[in-house]
Design a protein around this motif. Structure first.
Motif, PDB file in Angstrom:
ATOM      1  N   CYS A 267       7.620  11.583  -0.600  1.00 32.28           N
ATOM      2  CA  CYS A 267       7.791  13.163  -0.628  1.00 32.28           C
ATOM      3  C   CYS A 267       9.465  13.396   0.555  1.00 32.28           C
TER       4      CYS A 267
ATOM      5  N   VAL B  70       0.592   3.801  -6.223  1.00 30.54           N
ATOM      6  CA  VAL B  70      -0.370   3.806  -5.854  1.00 30.54           C
ATOM      7  C   VAL B  70      -2.481   3.130  -6.910  1.00 30.54           C
TER       8      VAL B  70
ATOM      9  N   THR C   2       5.562   5.912  -8.351  1.00 32.46           N
ATOM     10  CA  THR C   2       4.549   6.283  -7.720  1.00 32.46           C
ATOM     11  C   THR C   2       3.745   5.962  -7.322  1.00 32.46           C
ATOM     12  N   LYS C   3       2.999   6.497  -8.541  1.00 33.60           N
ATOM     13  CA  LYS C   3       1.874   6.719  -9.030  1.00 33.60           C
ATOM     14  C   LYS C   3       1.315   5.859  -9.518  1.00 33.60           C
TER      15      LYS C   3
ATOM     16  N   LYS D  95      -4.179   0.973  -3.275  1.00 32.97           N
ATOM     17  CA  LYS D  95      -4.733   1.936  -3.414  1.00 32.97           C
ATOM     18  C   LYS D  95      -4.688   2.578  -2.491  1.00 32.97           C
ATOM     19  N   GLN D  96      -3.496   2.683  -2.158  1.00 32.87           N
ATOM     20  CA  GLN D  96      -2.289   3.154  -0.646  1.00 32.87           C
ATOM     21  C   GLN D  96      -1.558   4.588  -1.039  1.00 32.87           C
ATOM     22  N   PRO D  97      -2.467   5.367  -1.227  1.00 30.86           N
ATOM     23  CA  PRO D  97      -1.799   6.591  -2.036  1.00 30.86           C
ATOM     24  C   PRO D  97      -1.390   7.805  -0.788  1.00 30.86           C
ATOM     25  N   PHE D  98      -1.943   7.543   0.808  1.00 27.94           N
ATOM     26  CA  PHE D  98      -0.968   8.438   1.556  1.00 27.94           C
ATOM     27  C   PHE D  98       0.161   7.565   1.727  1.00 27.94           C
ATOM     28  N   THR D  99       0.680   5.971   1.659  1.00 29.31           N
ATOM     29  CA  THR D  99       1.620   5.182   2.246  1.00 29.31           C
ATOM     30  C   THR D  99       2.799   6.020   1.003  1.00 29.31           C
TER      31      THR D  99
ATOM     32  N   TYR E  87       2.902   8.868  -1.492  1.00 28.88           N
ATOM     33  CA  TYR E  87       2.422   9.636  -1.943  1.00 28.88           C
ATOM     34  C   TYR E  87       3.736   9.942  -0.174  1.00 28.88           C
ATOM     35  N   LEU E  88       3.422   9.831   0.955  1.00 26.85           N
ATOM     36  CA  LEU E  88       4.904  10.726   1.689  1.00 26.85           C
ATOM     37  C   LEU E  88       5.930   9.758   1.251  1.00 26.85           C
TER      38      LEU E  88
END
Length: 237
Positions: free
Chosen positions: A207, A193, A189-190, A197-201, A203-204
């Motif tokens: 989750c 990201v 995931t990291k 450059k899509q951290p919210f997508t 990391y969500l």
């Protein structure tokens, strides 16, 4: 957005699934290791021999007092250093070898799980009626038969809720192994990201995946608890 989760060079779906597979493998392999250490810690803590009791309580106290990530770093670097020392002693010309991050994760998480499981199991053993053990001896049962037929089924029933909580915590703690370069779900995931450059997508998404794994685990644990408690009459006031 859907292209981000597609397979192949254009998306990250296959990388995320490979990371998920490693996360599940790590948790599944760690569970029996942690349970084995937990039983050893419980038996040591209840031993009549003082040095064993000190060892058992010392292990559970120290491991429960250390942050999981610190334990992971100590195991990963310490085991790697020990491995290279042994290799140089065995063959002075042997090249340096890196310790497996997967093995380090299993050992570190297993040690942490075992410390907490040891306390859960010790409490479960101490909840047993001593009269049942004496009755087993009176009818000629061996210690092994008493353990397998009388103690273990009841210990399993008493300890299952606590062990279930430890399993869910350990499942989430597998995310820590990403810091030692194991390509688990969190590390992939990291990486995704960092590239997209899509951290919210992403990391969500991580989750949601961890949440689904925990929910599925809770459903399985609830079924195991119902099976373990079958035939037990519940007294209501």
């Amino acid at each position: 957005m859907y292209e981000l989760f597609s397979y192949g060079d254009a998306g990250w779906g296959d990388e995320i699934l490979r990371g998920l597979a490693i996360t599940v493998q790590l948790a599944v392999v760690t569970l029996p290791v942690g349970l084995f250490l937990g039983f050893l810690a419980a038996f040591a803590s209840m031993s009549k021999w003082r040095p064993l009791r000190v060892l058992g309580f010392g292990y559970t106290t120290v491991m429960r007092g250390l942050p999981e990530i610190l334990t992971l770093f100590v195991v990963y670097n310490g085991a790697g250093l020990l491995l290279n020392v042994i290799l140089r002693w065995w063959s002075p010309e042997a090249p340096p070898t890196d310790f497996s991050p997967f093995a380090a994760g299993v050992i570190a998480l297993g040690m942490v799980f075992g410390a907490f499981a040891g306390e859960v199991l010790r409490g479960a053993f101490q909840s047993l009626d001593i009269g049942q053990i004496e009755a087993g001896r009176a009818i000629g049962m061996t210690n092994r038969q008493i353990f397998l037929r009388i103690q273990l089924p009841q210990v399993w029933r008493f300890a299952l809720p606590g062990l279930g909580n430890l399993w869910i915590n350990m499942l989430k703690d597998t995310a820590l192994v990403s810091v030692i370069a194991l390509d688990d779900l969190m590390r992939m995931t990291k990486v995704a990201v960092g590239v997209t450059k899509q951290p919210f997508t992403f990391y969500l998404l991580a989750c949601l995946i961890y949440w689904v794994m925990c929910v599925l685990s809770e459903l399985v644990l609830a079924k195991l608890e119902r099976r373990a408690n079958r035939g037990i009459r519940r007294v209501t006031s």
